[in-house]
Design a protein around this motif. Structure first.
Motif, short mmCIF file in Angstrom:
data_model
loop_
_atom_site.label_atom_id
_atom_site.label_comp_id
_atom_site.label_asym_id
_atom_site.label_seq_id
_atom_site.Cartn_x
_atom_site.Cartn_y
_atom_site.Cartn_z
N UNK A 147 0.84 -1.20 0.00
CA UNK A 147 0.00 0.00 0.00
C UNK A 147 0.88 1.25 0.00
N UNK A 148 1.96 1.22 0.78
CA UNK A 148 2.88 2.36 0.82
C UNK A 148 3.51 2.60 -0.54
N UNK A 149 3.83 1.53 -1.26
CA UNK A 149 4.39 1.68 -2.60
C UNK A 149 3.41 2.35 -3.56
N UNK A 150 2.16 1.91 -3.52
CA UNK A 150 1.14 2.52 -4.38
C UNK A 150 0.91 3.98 -3.99
N UNK A 151 0.86 4.25 -2.68
CA UNK A 151 0.72 5.63 -2.22
C UNK A 151 1.91 6.48 -2.67
N UNK A 152 3.09 5.91 -2.62
CA UNK A 152 4.29 6.63 -3.05
C UNK A 152 4.21 7.04 -4.51
N UNK A 153 3.73 6.14 -5.35
CA UNK A 153 3.55 6.48 -6.76
C UNK A 153 2.58 7.65 -6.88
N UNK A 154 1.49 7.59 -6.13
CA UNK A 154 0.51 8.68 -6.16
C UNK A 154 1.14 10.00 -5.69
N UNK A 155 1.85 9.97 -4.56
CA UNK A 155 2.47 11.20 -4.04
C UNK A 155 3.49 11.77 -5.02
N UNK A 156 4.32 10.89 -5.61
CA UNK A 156 5.32 11.37 -6.57
C UNK A 156 4.66 11.95 -7.81
N UNK A 157 3.67 11.25 -8.35
CA UNK A 157 2.98 11.76 -9.54
C UNK A 157 2.25 13.08 -9.25
N UNK A 158 1.62 13.15 -8.09
CA UNK A 158 0.89 14.37 -7.73
C UNK A 158 1.84 15.56 -7.59
N UNK A 159 2.97 15.34 -6.93
CA UNK A 159 3.95 16.43 -6.78
C UNK A 159 4.49 16.86 -8.14
N UNK A 160 4.82 15.89 -8.97
CA UNK A 160 5.31 16.22 -10.32
C UNK A 160 4.23 16.95 -11.13
N UNK A 161 2.98 16.49 -11.01
CA UNK A 161 1.88 17.11 -11.74
C UNK A 161 1.70 18.57 -11.32
N UNK A 162 1.73 18.81 -10.00
CA UNK A 162 1.57 20.19 -9.50
C UNK A 162 2.70 21.09 -10.01
N UNK A 163 3.92 20.56 -10.03
CA UNK A 163 5.06 21.31 -10.54
C UNK A 163 4.89 21.61 -12.03
N UNK A 164 4.53 20.59 -12.78
CA UNK A 164 4.35 20.77 -14.24
C UNK A 164 3.23 21.77 -14.52
N UNK A 165 2.18 21.74 -13.70
CA UNK A 165 1.05 22.66 -13.89
C UNK A 165 1.50 24.11 -13.68
N UNK A 200 -1.35 16.17 -21.19
CA UNK A 200 0.07 16.49 -21.41
C UNK A 200 0.80 16.62 -20.07
N UNK A 201 0.14 17.26 -19.11
CA UNK A 201 0.75 17.43 -17.79
C UNK A 201 0.92 16.08 -17.09
N UNK A 202 -0.07 15.23 -17.25
CA UNK A 202 -0.01 13.91 -16.64
C UNK A 202 1.19 13.13 -17.17
N UNK A 203 1.36 13.09 -18.50
CA UNK A 203 2.47 12.35 -19.08
C UNK A 203 3.81 12.99 -18.71
N UNK A 204 3.85 14.31 -18.62
CA UNK A 204 5.09 14.99 -18.21
C UNK A 204 5.42 14.68 -16.76
N UNK A 205 4.40 14.36 -15.96
CA UNK A 205 4.60 14.04 -14.54
C UNK A 205 5.43 12.78 -14.35
N UNK A 206 5.39 11.87 -15.30
CA UNK A 206 6.15 10.63 -15.18
C UNK A 206 7.65 10.87 -15.28
N UNK A 207 8.03 11.95 -15.95
CA UNK A 207 9.46 12.24 -16.09
C UNK A 207 9.84 13.50 -15.30
N UNK A 208 9.10 13.79 -14.25
CA UNK A 208 9.36 14.98 -13.45
C UNK A 208 10.53 14.80 -12.50
N UNK A 209 10.66 15.74 -11.59
CA UNK A 209 11.79 15.76 -10.65
C UNK A 209 11.81 14.54 -9.73
N UNK A 210 10.63 14.10 -9.32
CA UNK A 210 10.56 12.92 -8.45
C UNK A 210 10.39 11.67 -9.32
#
Length: 132
Positions: free
Chosen positions: A65-83, A93-103
């Motif tokens: 569960x922590x691993x799945x939550x971690x993916x969510x937290x990392x994607x969300x942080x990257x998404x907010x930054x990209x936005x 576009x922002x969602x896909x860019x979130x996969x290659x973000x800082x986290x």
């Protein structure tokens, strides 16, 4: 199998500590869950009882569960930054860019690999105990 579990957990813990993944409460979740699982795994190696196996399996589920939550937290942080960086881009576009973000968005999935190794080990020792 034992070596794989120990190396996976110790490696993940060391990496999290080296990148200072303990600044916030949410960042402590993988450290605590992996650390707890490693501790229980060592106890299991020393004292293979049904109770320890059940507790270890619960902690393994928490790791998953922590691993799945971690993916969510990392994607969300990257998404907010990209936005913030690209306010005119669309959500897709922002969602896909979130996969290659800082986290590293998918790095927390390594906890699922650790969880699977743990459950494979439990399955092996449960089968060995049934054949005795």
């Amino acid at each position: 199998m034992v070596t794989s579990i120990v190396l996976a957990s110790v490696g993940a813990l060391l990496e999290l500590i080296l990148i200072e993944h303990y600044e916030g409460t949410n960042q402590l979740i993988p450290i605590i869950s992996i650390g707890s699982a490693l501790f229980l795994f060592i106890i299991l190696l020393l004292n293979n009882t049904i109770a320890i196996r059940k507790i270890f399996s619960v902690v393994l589920c928490i790791c998953a569960v922590a691993g799945v939550l971690g993916v969510y937290f990392h994607l969300d942080s990257n998404f907010q930054f990209e936005k913030e960086m690209r306010p005119n881009d669309s959500g897709g576009d922002l969602f896909w860019a979130s996969f290659s973000g800082a986290l590293p968005a998918l790095a927390p999935m390594s906890m699922l690999v650790f969880t699977l190794l743990g459950f494979i080990y439990l399955s092996i020792i449960n089968n060995e105990n049934e054949t005795k």
